[in-house]
Write an enzyme that holds these catalytic residues in place. Structure first.
Site, short mmCIF file in Angstrom:
data_model
loop_
_atom_site.label_atom_id
_atom_site.label_comp_id
_atom_site.label_asym_id
_atom_site.label_seq_id
_atom_site.Cartn_x
_atom_site.Cartn_y
_atom_site.Cartn_z
N SER A 55 4.71 -9.43 -55.31
CA SER A 55 6.20 -8.51 -54.89
C SER A 55 7.09 -9.50 -55.47
O SER A 55 8.37 -8.84 -56.14
CB SER A 55 6.29 -9.04 -53.37
OG SER A 55 5.59 -9.98 -52.89
N SER A 84 1.77 -13.69 -54.73
CA SER A 84 3.25 -12.95 -54.76
C SER A 84 4.27 -13.68 -55.50
O SER A 84 5.18 -13.07 -56.21
CB SER A 84 3.79 -11.80 -53.45
OG SER A 84 3.33 -10.89 -53.05
N LYS A 122 14.69 -14.05 -54.34
CA LYS A 122 14.34 -12.75 -54.50
C LYS A 122 14.68 -12.39 -53.09
O LYS A 122 15.35 -13.27 -51.62
CB LYS A 122 13.10 -13.31 -53.27
CG LYS A 122 12.56 -11.98 -53.30
CD LYS A 122 10.44 -12.32 -53.25
CE LYS A 122 9.69 -11.49 -52.58
NZ LYS A 122 8.39 -11.99 -52.30
#
Length: 495
Positions: free
Chosen positions: A153, A177, A78
């Site tokens: 996210s 997330s 990420k």
């Protein structure tokens, strides 16, 4: 072996038996990214050259019989995880050209283990959101239906694993997330106990809640990754004394003496019927293994989203103050004085959601309001923590839905500023309490209003007490041994 959707265990065996090399494996996934990511937008940056060099080193380690669990295994990170010499953007304009001079601790551990970094994945800007739609680089898409969000996210990481573009991806969670996108994309996701994994070198959202975990195809894969990235870090004052174990070697537990709690408040009003049906069936499936199923109550969880909105916004306000147009990041070209450098750089660099959270948090921390909002929210947070502590005196583990809804169409979440608080309402209480948890696939279903559409994934959430990683991995693995939902693949990406 279908390399695209193979588990880490299968890839490890193939590498060790010389069925394929780490370079061949890296090339396979890099080709998958080239062929499919235009549809998904899961990656912001692809590190092809560096990946092939890392793969060559991994092959040498394997030849010398010096491999770890993840040597030669490709992974994605990420784009909150700082990577030395590789652009790290947090999916924001303000950091679009930032190239860090150091690695985050998690990335450093993976590099030392011999894992191969394929690239950096898309996310909601600064992790502010639950749909990946607040990204400066545009939304990622759900592999099961490209018109839908993958969640957020960590949406790019979840989409990449679900579509077979990477067998493992780093993700972060503050209030859902990891679990929410894992659920919406039909894969497995691990949110660790707060402090179990170092936060050093991970761009901060909410410092008292941020947790670094992984998404993969199976719980066994998650346990293998956890062994590598968990542990105390002198660079992170919030990381705890080492509590790591050989979790992947401790998965086959007899569940007959286990007490499993099912919190009824987590089957919230408005939950999709097919989500509830799938999760309750998953509880029944686990019941066949012999544990005692106990209905429990967690009434303070209803206040979780409200507490989270105040606490995280306040901490976001503090953490984003460093992006001032002076030290690094985007600098405005329109300033006439130092005040305008600050104001215009931030106005141009932050997206609407970041601005909303900064303003909300600054207000909650301002003179005359801090006690009324922030301090009161922290007191309610303590009530939530205490409630979990009491429940875990009665049961060993909790089972509930990962999220009450299916993945909505792109645009739905972006038009609703409250979407994240609703979608993550079943994840937020555990995050406030710093608890470890998993989301594992437990079925498919259709949204009530869209009966003619294709079926979408459902996630089962497994919540454990603090430092209960071993237990949540064992329960998740036991469930995956008697079901096959984790083997499902989105048809559009099986080519």
């Amino acid at each position: 072996m279908d390399l695209s959707f193979a588990t880490i265990t299968e890839l490890r065996s193939g590498l060790d038996k010389k069925k394929f090399s780490a370079v061949e494996l890296a090339r396979h996934f890099l080709d998958r990214i080239k062929n499919h990511d235009k549809k998904l937008n899961a990656f912001i940056t692809v590190t092809e050259e560096a990946a092939l060099e890392q793969a060559k080193r991994a092959d040498k380690s394997i030849a010398d019989e010096k491999q770890t669990l993840l040597t030669g295994i490709p992974y994605a990170a990420k784009d909150l995880f700082v990577t030395k010499g590789i652009k790290t953007t947090a999916a924001s304009k303000i950091l679009e050209n930032y190239v860090p001079p150091f690695d985050s601790t998690v990335v450093s551990k993976l590099q030392k283990s011999g894992a191969v970094l394929l690239g950096k994945t898309n996310l909601d800007q600064f992790a502010h959101g639950s749909s990946t739609e607040t990204s400066y680089y545009g939304p990622s898409r759900n592999p099961w239906d490209l018109d839908r969000i993958p969640g957020g996210s960590s949406g790019g990481s979840a989409a990449a694993v679900a579509a077979g573009l990477a067998p493992l991806a780093l993700a972060t969670e503050t209030g859902g997330s990891i679990r929410q996108p894992a659920s919406l994309c039909g894969i497995s996701g691990w949110k660790p106990t707060y402090g179990q994994v170092s936060r050093y070198g991970v761009i901060a959202m909410s410092s008292s809640m941020d947790s670094m975990g992984t998404v993969a195809r199976t719980v066994e894969d998650l346990a293998m990754s956890a062994e590598i990235i968990a542990g105390i870090d002198p660079k992170d004052a919030t990381s705890a004394k080492a509590r790591t174990h050989e979790w992947s070697q401790m998965l086959d537990r007899d569940l007959k003496r286990l007490r499993i709690g099912v919190p009824q408040e987590y089957f919230v009003p408005g939950i999709e019927k097919d989500v509830e049906t799938s999760v309750r069936q998953a509880v029944e499936d686990l019941k066949t293994l012999g544990p005692e199923i106990i209905e429990v109550s967690l009434p303070f969880s209803a206040y979780g989203s409200m507490v989270y909105a105040i606490v995280t916004s306040s901490e976001v306000s503090s953490n984003l103050s460093r992006y001032d147009g002076i030290r690094y990041g985007h600098v405005t070209s329109e300033a006439n004085n130092i005040f305008e450098v600050y104001a215009k750089s931030r106005a141009e660099g932050f997206g609407p959601e970041a601005k909303r959270r900064v303003m909300t948090g600054t207000y909650a921390l301002s003179a005359g309001y801090r006690e009324a909002y922030y301090l009161k929210a922290q007191k309610v947070r303590r009530l939530i923590v205490n409630e979990f502590n009491e429940v875990f005196k009665k049961v060993d583990i909790l089972l509930c839905p990962s999220t009450p809804n299916f993945a909505p169409k792109i645009g739905t979440a972006a038009d609703n500023p409250l979407f994240g608080y609703i979608s993550d309402q079943l994840n937020i209480p555990g995050s406030l309490a710093g608890l470890p948890a998993l989301s594992v696939p437990c079925g498919f279903g259709k949204p009530k209003k869209e009966k003619n559409k294709a079926e979408l994934p459902v996630g089962l959430q497994i919540i454990g007490p603090q430092w209960g990683e071993g237990l949540v991995f064992q329960v998740g693995h036991a469930y995956q041994k008697i079901t096959a939902w984790h083997n499902a693949k989105p048809k559009a990406f099986t080519i």
